[in-house]
Design an enzyme around this catalytic site. Structure first.
Site, PDB file in Angstrom:
ATOM      1  N   ASN A 112      -3.342  20.880  42.235  1.00  0.00           N
ATOM      2  CA  ASN A 112      -3.030  20.547  43.626  1.00  0.00           C
ATOM      3  C   ASN A 112      -1.853  19.573  43.607  1.00  0.00           C
ATOM      4  O   ASN A 112      -2.029  18.393  43.327  1.00  0.00           O
ATOM      5  CB  ASN A 112      -4.277  19.906  44.265  1.00  0.00           C
ATOM      6  CG  ASN A 112      -4.006  19.379  45.657  1.00  0.00           C
ATOM      7  OD1 ASN A 112      -2.964  19.659  46.255  1.00  0.00           O
ATOM      8  ND2 ASN A 112      -4.953  18.615  46.179  1.00  0.00           N
TER       9      ASN A 112
ATOM     10  N   LYS B 115      -0.216  18.443  46.013  1.00  0.00           N
ATOM     11  CA  LYS B 115      -0.165  17.574  47.204  1.00  0.00           C
ATOM     12  C   LYS B 115       1.270  17.535  47.754  1.00  0.00           C
ATOM     13  O   LYS B 115       1.986  18.522  47.627  1.00  0.00           O
ATOM     14  CB  LYS B 115      -0.718  16.180  46.883  1.00  0.00           C
ATOM     15  CG  LYS B 115      -2.091  16.272  46.215  1.00  0.00           C
ATOM     16  CD  LYS B 115      -2.801  14.961  46.120  1.00  0.00           C
ATOM     17  CE  LYS B 115      -4.143  15.176  45.426  1.00  0.00           C
ATOM     18  NZ  LYS B 115      -4.948  13.976  45.364  1.00  0.00           N
TER      19      LYS B 115
ATOM     20  N   HIS C 114      -9.792  19.242  51.789  1.00  0.00           N
ATOM     21  CA  HIS C 114      -9.554  18.168  50.816  1.00  0.00           C
ATOM     22  C   HIS C 114      -9.825  16.829  51.509  1.00  0.00           C
ATOM     23  O   HIS C 114      -9.561  16.681  52.703  1.00  0.00           O
ATOM     24  CB  HIS C 114      -8.112  18.233  50.316  1.00  0.00           C
ATOM     25  CG  HIS C 114      -7.878  17.320  49.161  1.00  0.00           C
ATOM     26  ND1 HIS C 114      -7.660  15.975  49.331  1.00  0.00           N
ATOM     27  CD2 HIS C 114      -7.873  17.560  47.833  1.00  0.00           C
ATOM     28  CE1 HIS C 114      -7.521  15.428  48.132  1.00  0.00           C
ATOM     29  NE2 HIS C 114      -7.648  16.354  47.214  1.00  0.00           N
TER      30      HIS C 114
ATOM     31  N   GLU D 185      -8.290  14.183  51.577  1.00  0.00           N
ATOM     32  CA  GLU D 185      -7.117  13.604  52.249  1.00  0.00           C
ATOM     33  C   GLU D 185      -6.913  14.241  53.618  1.00  0.00           C
ATOM     34  O   GLU D 185      -6.465  13.594  54.560  1.00  0.00           O
ATOM     35  CB  GLU D 185      -5.872  13.781  51.360  1.00  0.00           C
ATOM     36  CG  GLU D 185      -5.932  12.853  50.143  1.00  0.00           C
ATOM     37  CD  GLU D 185      -5.257  13.407  48.900  1.00  0.00           C
ATOM     38  OE1 GLU D 185      -4.464  14.359  49.018  1.00  0.00           O
ATOM     39  OE2 GLU D 185      -5.540  12.886  47.806  1.00  0.00           O
TER      40      GLU D 185
ATOM     41  N   GLU E 170     -15.347  16.787  44.702  1.00  0.00           N
ATOM     42  CA  GLU E 170     -14.367  15.737  44.442  1.00  0.00           C
ATOM     43  C   GLU E 170     -14.844  14.417  45.034  1.00  0.00           C
ATOM     44  O   GLU E 170     -14.612  14.148  46.224  1.00  0.00           O
ATOM     45  CB  GLU E 170     -13.024  16.106  45.076  1.00  0.00           C
ATOM     46  CG  GLU E 170     -12.433  17.403  44.565  1.00  0.00           C
ATOM     47  CD  GLU E 170     -10.920  17.424  44.749  1.00  0.00           C
ATOM     48  OE1 GLU E 170     -10.234  17.524  43.728  1.00  0.00           O
ATOM     49  OE2 GLU E 170     -10.442  17.319  45.880  1.00  0.00           O
TER      50      GLU E 170
ATOM     51  N   GLY F 174      -7.292  10.180  42.437  1.00  0.00           N
ATOM     52  CA  GLY F 174      -6.064   9.401  42.295  1.00  0.00           C
ATOM     53  C   GLY F 174      -6.298   7.953  41.897  1.00  0.00           C
ATOM     54  O   GLY F 174      -5.400   7.124  41.979  1.00  0.00           O
TER      55      GLY F 174
ATOM     56  N   SER G  73      -9.334  12.429  39.170  1.00  0.00           N
ATOM     57  CA  SER G  73      -8.839  11.816  37.930  1.00  0.00           C
ATOM     58  C   SER G  73      -9.222  12.592  36.675  1.00  0.00           C
ATOM     59  O   SER G  73      -9.495  12.012  35.625  1.00  0.00           O
ATOM     60  CB  SER G  73      -9.307  10.357  37.827  1.00  0.00           C
ATOM     61  OG  SER G  73      -8.768   9.608  38.900  1.00  0.00           O
TER      62      SER G  73
HETATM   63  P1  PGA Z   1      -6.398  13.503  41.131  1.00  0.00           P
HETATM   64  O1  PGA Z   1      -6.577  14.368  42.475  1.00  0.00           O
HETATM   65  O2  PGA Z   1      -6.557  14.457  39.983  1.00  0.00           O
HETATM   66  O3  PGA Z   1      -5.005  12.946  41.228  1.00  0.00           O
HETATM   67  O4  PGA Z   1      -7.451  12.465  41.151  1.00  0.00           O
HETATM   68  C1  PGA Z   1      -7.514  15.404  42.545  1.00  0.00           C
HETATM   69  C2  PGA Z   1      -7.456  16.036  43.899  1.00  0.00           C
HETATM   70  O5  PGA Z   1      -7.273  15.307  44.879  1.00  0.00           O
HETATM   71  O6  PGA Z   1      -7.578  17.271  44.037  1.00  0.00           O
END
Ligand code: PGA
Length: 261
Positions: free
Chosen positions: A17, A19, A106, A108, A178, A184, A224
């Site tokens: 992803n 983003k 997601h 976010e 997640e 992140g 992460s």
């Molecule tokens: P990350 O994000 O691997 O940077 O923690 C995962 C995601 O949001 O899909």
């Protein structure tokens, strides 16, 4: 409503992803590097890249040239079919570009754009109508885990957005667990935490749609996940792969993750 000819069977998947990252030039370089690296180190899993929508065509062109190494997915889709919704992208548009997957819900999107489970249900419906596999994201916030509510939170997200679908429809979905506190942050869920929640999600699916559907559902872990911890996470019985954010922006790291089964 269902438009799929084939059911999606459970498989190992690593999805990147991106983003809201990368210029056009950077995107081209990254996708080229990923494809080149995948050709050298063919993983035993399906690899999906989800770039920003403006680069989907670019990514699709690469994927078409290397049909067996890469699938492409979108990061978001409109809940509406078409028409006067400025700035939105319809599932039918993604389908017309041969998109196979699309991330939905997601954390976010839930946090910054206020997406609700009801809206996500509509997004999933639009995707299924257009034969695109939704990658449905769920996961609890840190406070919810600390309060011991993480199972309930994930259960509600899944039930409210997905449990009105038929068994056949549901069979086309992938789930990504997640935990928000792991996204992140560099703070990965322990393998026990991941396995425990994945097993719980599979039990919920079994209760609603039966054991066979539950066993056939691909459940990815995200938060992460990186080249150093992927192997341990993916070794869990109910963890079928990962949804990778930060580490998917570096071709070598991403391909190393894909080679972690
Ligand atoms: P990350 O994000 O691997 O940077 O923690 C995962 C995601 O949001 O899909």
């Amino acid at each position: 409503m269902l438009n799929h000819k084939h059911k999606k069977m459970r498989k190992n998947i690593v999805a990147g992803n991106w983003k809201m990252n990368a210029t056009f030039q950077e995107a081209e370089e990254l996708i080229a590097d990923i494809v080149e690296s995948l050709e050298k180190n063919t993983p035993g899993c399906e690899v999906i890249v989800c770039p920003p929508a403006v680069y989907l065509e670019l990514a699709s062109d690469y994927a078409n040239d290397y049909e067996n190494v890469l699938s492409i997915g979108a990061q978001n889709v409109s809940e509406y079919e078409k028409g006067a919704y400025t700035g939105e992208i319809a599932a039918s548009m993604l389908a017309s570009m041969s998109m196979e997957y699309c991330i939905v819900g997601h954390s976010e999107r839930r946090k910054y754009f206020g997406e609700t489970n009801q809206q996500l249900a509509l997004k999933v419906e639009r995707l299924l109508e257009n034969a695109i596999h939704p990658i449905f994201c769920c996961g609890e916030q840190l406070e919810e885990r600390e309060a011991g509510n993480h199972f309930k939170v994930v259960e509600t997200q899944i039930k409210e957005a997905l449990f009105h679908f038929s068994n056949d429809e549901f069979s086309n979905l992938l789930i990504a667990y997640e935990p928000v506190w792991a996204i992140g942050t560099g703070k990965t869920a322990t393998t026990d935490q991941a396995q425990e929640m994945h097993a719980y999600i599979r039990t919920l699916i079994a209760e609603k749609f039966g054991k066979e559907t539950a066993e056939d559902t691909t459940i990815l872990y995200g938060g992460s996940c990186n080249a150093a911890n992927a192997k341990e996470l993916f070794a869990n019985k109910d963890v079928d792969g990962g949804l990778i954010g930060g580490a998917s922006l570096k071709a070598n790291d991403f391909v190393a993750i894909a080679n972690s089964f």
